[in-house]
Write a protein that holds these residues in place. Structure first.
Motif, short mmCIF file in Angstrom:
data_model
loop_
_atom_site.label_atom_id
_atom_site.label_comp_id
_atom_site.label_asym_id
_atom_site.label_seq_id
_atom_site.Cartn_x
_atom_site.Cartn_y
_atom_site.Cartn_z
N ILE A 259 -11.41 24.16 73.58
CA ILE A 259 -11.75 23.60 74.64
C ILE A 259 -13.34 23.09 74.43
CG2 ILE A 259 -12.38 23.56 77.34
CD1 ILE A 259 -9.79 25.35 77.71
N SER A 260 -13.43 22.00 74.88
CA SER A 260 -15.13 21.75 74.61
C SER A 260 -15.70 21.38 76.03
CB SER A 260 -15.23 20.29 73.70
OG SER A 260 -14.67 20.41 72.45
N SER A 261 -16.81 21.71 76.09
CA SER A 261 -17.88 21.44 77.17
C SER A 261 -17.58 20.10 77.64
CB SER A 261 -19.25 22.03 77.25
OG SER A 261 -19.96 22.01 78.32
N GLY A 262 -17.31 19.90 78.99
CA GLY A 262 -17.03 18.52 79.56
C GLY A 262 -15.71 18.05 79.49
N ASN A 263 -14.74 18.96 78.98
CA ASN A 263 -13.30 18.54 79.02
C ASN A 263 -13.09 18.48 80.49
OD1 ASN A 263 -11.77 20.03 76.00
ND2 ASN A 263 -13.21 18.25 76.34
N VAL A 264 -12.11 17.48 80.73
CA VAL A 264 -11.56 17.32 82.04
C VAL A 264 -10.20 17.81 82.31
CG1 VAL A 264 -11.00 15.29 83.67
CG2 VAL A 264 -12.85 14.95 82.43
N PHE A 265 -10.17 18.43 83.38
CA PHE A 265 -8.75 18.91 83.85
C PHE A 265 -8.23 18.02 85.27
CE2 PHE A 265 -9.88 22.27 81.14
CZ PHE A 265 -8.65 22.99 80.65
N LYS A 266 -7.19 18.13 85.41
CA LYS A 266 -6.77 17.06 86.85
C LYS A 266 -5.93 18.10 87.48
CE LYS A 266 -7.22 12.67 84.33
NZ LYS A 266 -6.74 11.55 83.86
N CYS A 267 -5.76 17.96 88.73
CA CYS A 267 -4.54 18.49 89.33
C CYS A 267 -3.87 17.30 90.24
CB CYS A 267 -4.90 19.43 90.60
SG CYS A 267 -6.08 18.84 91.78
N LYS A 268 -2.54 17.21 90.33
CA LYS A 268 -1.85 15.88 90.70
C LYS A 268 -0.74 16.53 91.69
CE LYS A 268 1.02 13.77 87.97
NZ LYS A 268 1.75 13.27 86.91
N LEU A 269 -0.60 15.63 92.84
CA LEU A 269 0.67 15.78 93.96
C LEU A 269 0.84 14.57 94.38
CD1 LEU A 269 -0.82 17.52 96.99
CD2 LEU A 269 -2.49 16.81 95.09
N LYS A 270 2.10 14.69 95.20
CA LYS A 270 2.54 13.45 95.81
C LYS A 270 3.09 13.92 97.21
CE LYS A 270 5.39 9.41 94.62
NZ LYS A 270 6.39 8.77 93.63
N SER A 271 3.07 13.18 98.08
CA SER A 271 3.70 13.52 99.48
C SER A 271 5.23 13.81 99.16
CB SER A 271 3.87 12.37 100.41
OG SER A 271 4.29 12.65 101.69
N ALA A 272 5.53 15.02 99.91
CA ALA A 272 6.86 15.57 99.82
C ALA A 272 7.76 14.64 100.91
CB ALA A 272 7.12 16.91 100.02
N LEU A 273 7.03 14.49 102.00
CA LEU A 273 7.69 13.93 103.25
C LEU A 273 8.32 12.41 103.10
CD1 LEU A 273 8.35 14.17 106.13
CD2 LEU A 273 5.91 13.40 106.92
N TYR A 274 7.46 11.86 102.12
CA TYR A 274 7.49 10.05 101.88
C TYR A 274 7.39 10.24 100.49
CZ TYR A 274 6.78 9.74 107.03
OH TYR A 274 6.66 9.86 108.49
N PRO A 275 8.28 10.60 99.69
CA PRO A 275 8.09 10.67 98.25
C PRO A 275 8.15 9.22 97.58
CG PRO A 275 10.07 11.69 98.68
CD PRO A 275 9.39 11.45 100.03
N THR A 276 9.33 8.45 98.21
CA THR A 276 9.57 7.27 97.62
C THR A 276 8.41 6.15 97.43
OG1 THR A 276 11.73 7.69 98.23
CG2 THR A 276 11.16 5.46 97.44
N ASP A 277 7.61 6.19 98.62
CA ASP A 277 6.72 5.20 98.59
C ASP A 277 5.33 5.60 98.65
OD1 ASP A 277 8.58 2.78 98.99
OD2 ASP A 277 9.04 3.96 100.93
N SER A 278 5.14 6.86 98.64
CA SER A 278 3.87 7.24 98.61
C SER A 278 3.18 7.47 97.22
CB SER A 278 3.44 8.72 99.26
OG SER A 278 3.94 8.64 100.43
N PRO A 279 1.83 7.04 97.01
CA PRO A 279 1.43 7.20 95.62
C PRO A 279 0.72 8.64 95.30
CG PRO A 279 -0.26 6.32 97.36
CD PRO A 279 1.01 6.58 98.07
N GLU A 280 0.82 8.90 94.18
CA GLU A 280 0.19 10.11 93.50
C GLU A 280 -1.28 10.25 93.91
OE1 GLU A 280 3.28 11.26 89.91
OE2 GLU A 280 1.34 10.17 89.25
N ALA A 281 -1.60 11.42 94.15
CA ALA A 281 -3.10 11.87 94.36
C ALA A 281 -3.33 12.65 93.21
CB ALA A 281 -3.29 12.33 95.71
N VAL A 282 -4.44 12.08 92.58
CA VAL A 282 -5.01 12.56 91.23
C VAL A 282 -6.44 13.02 91.29
CG1 VAL A 282 -5.02 12.57 88.86
CG2 VAL A 282 -3.22 11.56 89.98
#
Length: 296
Positions: A139-162
């Motif tokens: 790993i290099s300093s400054g590398n980017v990690f992401k966490c991603k999730l999506k609504s479980a209540l309205y999964p079909t039409d909700s966008p992912e949050a990243v």
């Protein structure tokens, strides 16, 4: 029952009636970020003469949640934990972790990572990604990690949050602040420790291998210093009575986050003598130069 176009802030909403096709029509309401701060219920009201319907209202829910995932500076000597904190969820939903290569991190990659989804309590949860110490070699300093999730209540039409964060890799360094002073003068020497994320676990100042606090106590004052901004400065004040000759001190630090115990750094305190005495002279002739004796 407020018309979002006529009454609310127009710049926060964009309405599209949509186009009829194949016995259907989809109308949309775009809600700008400034108006998307809390759970809301909107209604689309339609009028259809062919169905003898006027102002037929249908409720449309727009729920929001927040994600906190912040940049972090870390030691590379031990396992590190990245925290993705979510609040305001309507239902529990899994978090997907994405590595610097922009690929999803697998639960099975236990040599490098450990994923803990966390407990869902009253709409909130904290998911943790543990990065194993051995993984920092790639790993290099400054590398980017992401966490991603999506609504479980309205999964079909909700966008992912990243959300992404930058991982800053620190290195432990101890900088001695050496000094040279007039003999018999009180002075302060120091060690500046950088590359830490919390207060050092212990600091000991020594002279010739002996803890200065066990020497003549009135001659030395130790200050561990205060942690701030990945740095801590420890000082040793040497009273005038103890500055009669060149000396070498050591600041010894212990940092559990760097797996360092009694890491020693030499700090030099040199002294010199200055002699400049009163003198009686004749006013009739030039006088020999006034000067201090050579450096000793």
């Amino acid at each position: 029952g407020t018309d979002v176009i006529r009454t609310l802030s127009g710049s926060n909403y964009v309405v599209s009636a949509g186009t009829y096709s194949f016995n259907t029509q989809t109308t949309t309401l775009t809600v700008k970020a400034a108006a998307n701060t809390a759970d809301s219920t909107y209604s689309c009201a339609i009028t259809s003469n062919e169905w003898l319907q006027t102002n037929k209202e249908t409720a449309v829910a727009l729920n929001v949640f927040s994600v906190v995932f912040e940049d972090k500076a870390v030691s590379t000597a031990i396992d590190q934990h990245l925290l993705c904190t979510i609040s305001g969820l309507s239902q529990n939903t899994p978090v997907t972790w994405i590595g610097p290569d922009n690929n999803e991190i697998s639960d099975s990659d236990t040599n490098n990572y450990v994923i803990d989804q966390g407990n869902y309590v009253f709409g909130s949860k904290s998911s943790t990604l543990t990065i194993k110490a051995a993984k920092f070699a790639s790993i290099s300093s400054g590398n980017v990690f992401k966490c991603k999730l999506k609504s479980a209540l309205y999964p079909t039409d909700s966008p992912e949050a990243v959300k992404d964060m930058s991982l800053i890799l620190l290195s432990l360094d101890v900088l001695p602040i050496n000094k040279e002073v007039d003999a018999g003068t009180e002075t302060t020497i120091s060690c500046v420790i950088t590359g830490i994320t919390k207060q050092l676990d212990s600091i000991v100042w020594r002279k010739a291998g002996t803890d200065v606090t066990s020497l003549s106590g009135s001659n030395y004052v130790v200050s561990a210093g205060t942690y701030g901004s990945n740095s801590q400065t420890t000082t040793l004040t040497v009273k005038a009575a103890a500055t009669s000759a060149d000396s070498r001190y050591t600041c010894s630090i212990t940092s559990n986050e760097w797996l360092e115990t009694n890491k020693q750094t030499n700090v030099i305190l040199n002294v010199f003598a200055v002699e400049f005495v009163d003198r009686s002279v004749s006013k009739k002739v030039d006088q020999s130069p006034l000067h201090a004796p050579p450096y000793s």
